[in-house]
Scaffold this motif. Structure first.
Motif, PDB file in Angstrom:
ATOM      1  N   SER A 261       0.832  -1.216   0.000  1.00  0.00           N
ATOM      2  CA  SER A 261       0.000   0.000   0.000  1.00  0.00           C
ATOM      3  C   SER A 261       0.859   1.255   0.000  1.00  0.00           C
ATOM      4  O   SER A 261       0.669   2.176  -0.809  1.00  0.00           O
ATOM      5  N   GLN A 264       2.769   1.587  -3.326  1.00  0.00           N
ATOM      6  CA  GLN A 264       1.971   2.110  -4.432  1.00  0.00           C
ATOM      7  C   GLN A 264       1.856   3.627  -4.356  1.00  0.00           C
ATOM      8  O   GLN A 264       1.980   4.326  -5.368  1.00  0.00           O
ATOM      9  N   LYS A 265       1.648   4.151  -3.146  1.00  0.00           N
ATOM     10  CA  LYS A 265       1.554   5.604  -2.980  1.00  0.00           C
ATOM     11  C   LYS A 265       2.877   6.285  -3.313  1.00  0.00           C
ATOM     12  O   LYS A 265       2.915   7.297  -4.033  1.00  0.00           O
ATOM     13  N   SER A 285      -3.449   0.500  -8.302  1.00  0.00           N
ATOM     14  CA  SER A 285      -3.912  -0.720  -7.633  1.00  0.00           C
ATOM     15  C   SER A 285      -4.290  -1.802  -8.641  1.00  0.00           C
ATOM     16  O   SER A 285      -4.119  -2.996  -8.381  1.00  0.00           O
TER      17      SER A 285
END
Length: 344
Positions: A261, A264-265, A285
């Motif tokens: 998570s 990905q950011k 995502s």
């Protein structure tokens, strides 16, 4: 002509003995600038995160300055490394093979893997079978590039003829990825074989459908999409610094695999900083599960891709012996109690 001149210059540097003995007293110490190339693509996430989170900088230390350069296609990255505009770059397997072949095995070495997977054929929803590709226009990033070879090899294996002028049973149109997205939205092309995030952008923003996930075409779903190459002369002159950069790459890939998570950011933030716009909600995502980040360069799949390019007439006969120098990478892996990897 430009590439031939660049290759000749790169070979001259090696041939003239400008490689420093790294074992000499005082060698590979003091201030240094490393010029690193990579793409603002999700398939280059190890580079994006390594730079964004200063993982490369931390591993390299305060006496090394990391100067970054970004490219949109493999041919541009190869031109840069052969012309000594960059020292090390992330790039796909087919441009890597081209550089090695055209410099007669002198100019570059693969020093690590980076990414497996993350390339897909996305088409209009009305195209629901491979047979329906006949007569269609399909884009990819660059003639002779990694996805171009994959697309043409796939089409040939399914009985379709193509040529480099866009003719044949399926019209293959190499072009910039941003142009491909626009053309797909406007209905000017029927699909594209592209890396992430462009594949997922075609799905999310262009309402496309995935017809082929390239992972399904390879044993165990693994194939090299991005590896890390270095100028041979830079590698020989600065092994300590190259090893430190590889430690940073190890840290980056560990972060990507352990913190999906947050990773990905961070990756999307890096893309936004480079391109001026973060990717649309859901693109990252959607793309993430298509990719695997690994230090293993998956050498056998590069060899297979080179064989495909040769069969297609996009690459001459080439002996790839000596392409890989994984000594420093294996030292990094062993230091983390991981098994060494191999070339061929």
């Amino acid at each position: 002509m430009r590439l031939a001149v660049v290759v000749a210059a790169a070979m001259l540097v090696v041939a003239c003995g400008q490689v420093v003995d790294s074992a000499a007293p005082g060698a590979d110490t003091g201030p240094l600038t490393i010029r690193l190339g990579y793409f603002p693509n999700l398939t280059h996430a190890p580079a994006l995160v390594g730079v964004k989170k200063a993982l490369f900088a931390a591993a390299l230390g305060s006496d090394v300055t990391l100067e970054t350069h970004t490219f949109n296609a493999g041919g541009d990255a190869i031109t840069a490394i052969l012309s000594s505009s960059v020292d090390i770059t992330f790039v796909g397997p087919n441009p890597t093979t081209n550089a090695f072949a055209q410099s007669h095995g002198q100019a570059i070495r693969v020093i690590a893997g980076s990414t497996s997977g993350g390339a897909l054929l996305v088409v209009k929803p009305s195209i629901t079978s491979i047979a329906a590709l006949k007569g269609k226009k399909i884009a990819d990033p660059q003639l002779g590039g990694t996805q171009d070879v994959s697309l043409r090899w796939f089409l040939q294996n399914h009985g379709f003829k193509t040529d480099t002028a866009g003719g044949g049973d399926v019209s293959v149109l190499p072009q910039d990825n941003s142009q491909t997205l626009t053309a797909f939205k406007q209905g000017k092309i029927d699909g594209a074989w592209v890396p992430e995030p462009w594949a997922s952008r075609l799905v999310v923003e262009g309402n496309g459908s995935v017809l082929v996930d390239e992972r399904d075409l390879w044993p165990q779903g693994k194939f090299v999409t991005t590896n890390l190459i270095a100028s041979t002369s830079f590698l020989r002159t600065h092994p300590k610094r190259v090893k430190a950069l590889l430690e940073g790459l190890y840290q980056s890939i560990s972060f990507l695999n352990s913190n999906p998570s947050e990773a990905q950011k961070a990756t999307n933030d890096a893309v936004g900083e480079l391109t001026g716009k973060r990717l649309a909600l859901g693109v990252v995502s959607a793309a993430w599960p298509h990719m695997t980040f690994t230090l293993d360069p998956l050498a056998d799949t590069l060899k297979a891709s080179a064989d495909h390019a040769h069969s297609l007439g996009l690459l001459g006969s080439v002996d790839l012996h000596g392409l890989y120098d994984l000594t420093l990478l294996d030292e990094v892996l062993v230091s983390h109690n991981l098994p060494a990897v191999s070339g061929f």
